[in-house]
Write a protein that holds these residues in place. Structure first.
Motif, PDB file in Angstrom:
ATOM      1  N   ASP A   9       0.832  -1.209   0.000  1.00  0.00           N
ATOM      2  CA  ASP A   9       0.000   0.000   0.000  1.00  0.00           C
ATOM      3  C   ASP A   9       0.865   1.258   0.000  1.00  0.00           C
ATOM      4  O   ASP A   9       0.557   2.246  -0.672  1.00  0.00           O
ATOM      5  N   ASP A  10       1.961   1.227   0.771  1.00  0.00           N
ATOM      6  CA  ASP A  10       2.871   2.371   0.810  1.00  0.00           C
ATOM      7  C   ASP A  10       3.426   2.668  -0.579  1.00  0.00           C
ATOM      8  O   ASP A  10       3.495   3.827  -1.008  1.00  0.00           O
ATOM      9  N   ILE A  11       3.833   1.603  -1.276  1.00  0.00           N
ATOM     10  CA  ILE A  11       4.402   1.772  -2.613  1.00  0.00           C
ATOM     11  C   ILE A  11       3.362   2.343  -3.570  1.00  0.00           C
ATOM     12  O   ILE A  11       3.629   3.302  -4.312  1.00  0.00           O
ATOM     13  N   ALA A  12       2.159   1.783  -3.540  1.00  0.00           N
ATOM     14  CA  ALA A  12       1.102   2.252  -4.444  1.00  0.00           C
ATOM     15  C   ALA A  12       0.739   3.705  -4.149  1.00  0.00           C
ATOM     16  O   ALA A  12       0.551   4.509  -5.078  1.00  0.00           O
ATOM     17  N   ARG A  13       0.634   4.053  -2.875  1.00  0.00           N
ATOM     18  CA  ARG A  13       0.280   5.428  -2.487  1.00  0.00           C
ATOM     19  C   ARG A  13       1.362   6.417  -2.919  1.00  0.00           C
ATOM     20  O   ARG A  13       1.066   7.493  -3.456  1.00  0.00           O
ATOM     21  N   ALA A  14       2.612   6.041  -2.695  1.00  0.00           N
ATOM     22  CA  ALA A  14       3.711   6.932  -3.057  1.00  0.00           C
ATOM     23  C   ALA A  14       3.766   7.152  -4.565  1.00  0.00           C
ATOM     24  O   ALA A  14       3.971   8.281  -5.033  1.00  0.00           O
ATOM     25  N   ARG A  15       3.574   6.100  -5.343  1.00  0.00           N
ATOM     26  CA  ARG A  15       3.610   6.228  -6.801  1.00  0.00           C
ATOM     27  C   ARG A  15       2.451   7.070  -7.321  1.00  0.00           C
ATOM     28  O   ARG A  15       2.606   7.843  -8.266  1.00  0.00           O
ATOM     29  N   ALA A  16       1.281   6.904  -6.680  1.00  0.00           N
ATOM     30  CA  ALA A  16       0.101   7.636  -7.135  1.00  0.00           C
ATOM     31  C   ALA A  16       0.270   9.139  -6.988  1.00  0.00           C
ATOM     32  O   ALA A  16      -0.340   9.915  -7.732  1.00  0.00           O
ATOM     33  N   GLY A  17       1.099   9.576  -6.047  1.00  0.00           N
ATOM     34  CA  GLY A  17       1.279  11.004  -5.802  1.00  0.00           C
ATOM     35  C   GLY A  17       2.438  11.625  -6.558  1.00  0.00           C
ATOM     36  O   GLY A  17       2.730  12.807  -6.348  1.00  0.00           O
ATOM     37  N   VAL A  18       3.104  10.859  -7.406  1.00  0.00           N
ATOM     38  CA  VAL A  18       4.297  11.352  -8.098  1.00  0.00           C
ATOM     39  C   VAL A  18       4.125  11.185  -9.600  1.00  0.00           C
ATOM     40  O   VAL A  18       3.881  10.076 -10.087  1.00  0.00           O
ATOM     41  N   GLU A  19       4.263  12.276 -10.322  1.00  0.00           N
ATOM     42  CA  GLU A  19       4.198  12.207 -11.782  1.00  0.00           C
ATOM     43  C   GLU A  19       5.429  11.483 -12.311  1.00  0.00           C
ATOM     44  O   GLU A  19       6.548  11.716 -11.854  1.00  0.00           O
ATOM     45  N   ASP A  20       5.213  10.590 -13.260  1.00  0.00           N
ATOM     46  CA  ASP A  20       6.301   9.795 -13.840  1.00  0.00           C
ATOM     47  C   ASP A  20       7.075   9.034 -12.774  1.00  0.00           C
ATOM     48  O   ASP A  20       8.315   8.953 -12.793  1.00  0.00           O
ATOM     49  N   ALA A  21       6.341   8.453 -11.825  1.00  0.00           N
ATOM     50  CA  ALA A  21       6.980   7.684 -10.753  1.00  0.00           C
ATOM     51  C   ALA A  21       7.683   6.461 -11.328  1.00  0.00           C
ATOM     52  O   ALA A  21       7.232   5.861 -12.307  1.00  0.00           O
ATOM     53  N   PRO A  22       8.780   6.061 -10.732  1.00  0.00           N
ATOM     54  CA  PRO A  22       9.471   4.867 -11.208  1.00  0.00           C
ATOM     55  C   PRO A  22       8.647   3.607 -10.945  1.00  0.00           C
ATOM     56  O   PRO A  22       7.822   3.564 -10.040  1.00  0.00           O
ATOM     57  N   ARG A  23       8.886   2.606 -11.744  1.00  0.00           N
ATOM     58  CA  ARG A  23       8.335   1.285 -11.489  1.00  0.00           C
ATOM     59  C   ARG A  23       9.051   0.715 -10.261  1.00  0.00           C
ATOM     60  O   ARG A  23      10.273   0.787 -10.162  1.00  0.00           O
ATOM     61  N   LEU A  24       8.293   0.148  -9.322  1.00  0.00           N
ATOM     62  CA  LEU A  24       8.873  -0.333  -8.069  1.00  0.00           C
ATOM     63  C   LEU A  24       8.521  -1.798  -7.864  1.00  0.00           C
ATOM     64  O   LEU A  24       7.347  -2.159  -7.798  1.00  0.00           O
ATOM     65  N   THR A  25       9.542  -2.632  -7.743  1.00  0.00           N
ATOM     66  CA  THR A  25       9.370  -4.064  -7.541  1.00  0.00           C
ATOM     67  C   THR A  25       9.879  -4.436  -6.154  1.00  0.00           C
ATOM     68  O   THR A  25      11.070  -4.313  -5.875  1.00  0.00           O
TER      69      THR A  25
END
Length: 341
Positions: A118-134
């Motif tokens: 959830d932390d990863i998804a939330r952080a990516r949702a708030g950042v334009e052009d967020a990196p892919r995170l595995t």
């Protein structure tokens, strides 16, 4: 190289008295925890000038990882600075496009695994052009994790001492949701028990106990038991004269480990006239950083994953998507565990 960075994702902890209350409010946000409960936990932090060891331990781990890999390593937390949202934004500004994530939890379960998704998804949702995170996989049965914990026990084990493994308790409903079906999935308590079994075998312990600590929440809600303090009293009544407590459920010291074990459990043992020793957590052991680099190599170089156990493991997710739709679901809101490093 298919990945251009590593994000170390952790729980977070305050580093001063003025940070304790806002940190705790972040931990329990949306859970309806009464203020008096936070008052009690805040008092624990005052014994340590409001400083949790967890951020310092994570910075040490990051330095150790950097010495073993060419990947840039970033640091983000769920509940306190550096916040993961800010770190992912920094990664995007730096041009990171495809990064691995090491979450500082070895196990499955809601707080231990899915909440990091959830932390990863939330952080990516708030950042334009967020990196892919595995996110890297669970590692509770990795040989290097087992060896580091085993040597930590050997360092304090004395003749006649009873070995007791401990981990953060959770509501029994949350534990049941950690694997589907319950007996076949990667249930949190089952993984804890497997890690304890593997470490005990490495040490050569014929007998040991697995107990729980740090329960919170309404008393009418069932949580995993027995509690470590109650267990110390129970084994004393059976004639045990010494205990060695190994915090197998944690990879780093923080206020929860130091207070609940070094204070409360050790205090109960002293009151009963028992010898008490607490094994170190695995994180500071050099093999722990070696293990992180090996988990990275599974993705970067196709290194064959190593695991000693037979209990199912998962945890490898992309962009915060859980490894199964119904995996590691939270308990109902009033019973979610409120961890407090």
């Amino acid at each position: 190289m298919p990945y251009d960075a590593l994000l170390l994702l952790s729980f977070g902890g305050p580093e001063g008295l003025d940070e304790v209350r806002p940190f705790l409010e972040n931990v329990v946000r949306g859970r309806g925890v009464p203020p008096e409960r936070l008052d009690a936990v805040e008092e624990h932090y005052r014994h340590f000038d409001g400083v949790s060891p967890i951020n310092a331990r994570n910075r040490e781990l990051i330095a150790a990882i950097r010495s073993r890999t060419d990947l840039p390593v970033y640091f983000g937390n769920r509940n306190w600075h550096p916040m993961v949202e800010d770190t992912v934004a920094e990664m995007a500004r730096d041009g990171v496009r495809d990064a691995l994530v090491f979450a500082t939890s070895a196990y499955g379960g809601f707080s231990a695994c899915r909440q990091y998704d959830d932390d990863i998804a939330r952080a990516r949702a708030g950042v334009e052009d967020a990196p892919r995170l595995t996110k890297l996989r669970h590692f509770f049965d990795h040989p290097l994790f087992v060896q580091a914990n085993a040597d930590a026990i050997r360092a304090v084990l004395t003749d006649g001492a009873r070995a007791v493994f401990t981990a953060h308790s959770v509501p029994t409903s949350a534990d049941a949701a950690a694997g589907v079906p319950a007996e076949g999935g990667h249930r949190y308590s089952r993984q804890i028990a497997e890690a304890a079994r593997l470490v005990a075998a490495e040490v050569g312990l014929a007998e040991y106990d697995v107990v729980w600590q740090s329960r919170s929440g309404p008393p009418q809600v069932p949580w995993l038991e027995p509690d470590i303090v109650d267990h110390v009293e129970a084994v004393h009544e059976k004639g045990v004269e010494a205990v060695v407590v190994a915090p197998i459920g944690f990879v780093s010291d923080h206020v929860e480990v130091v207070w609940d074990l070094d204070n409360e459990a050790a205090g109960k043992a002293a009151e009963l006239g028992m010898r008490f020793a607490r094994a170190a957590t695995a994180g500071p052991d050099p093999r722990f950083a070696d293990m992180v680099v090996e988990l990275i190599a599974e993705h970067v170089s196709g290194v064959e994953p190593r695991a000693l156990g037979t209990v199912p493991s998962a945890g490898c997710t992309v962009n915060g998507a859980p490894c199964a739709v119904d995996c590691c679901l939270p308990a109902t809101r009033p019973t979610r565990p409120a961890q407090r490093p």
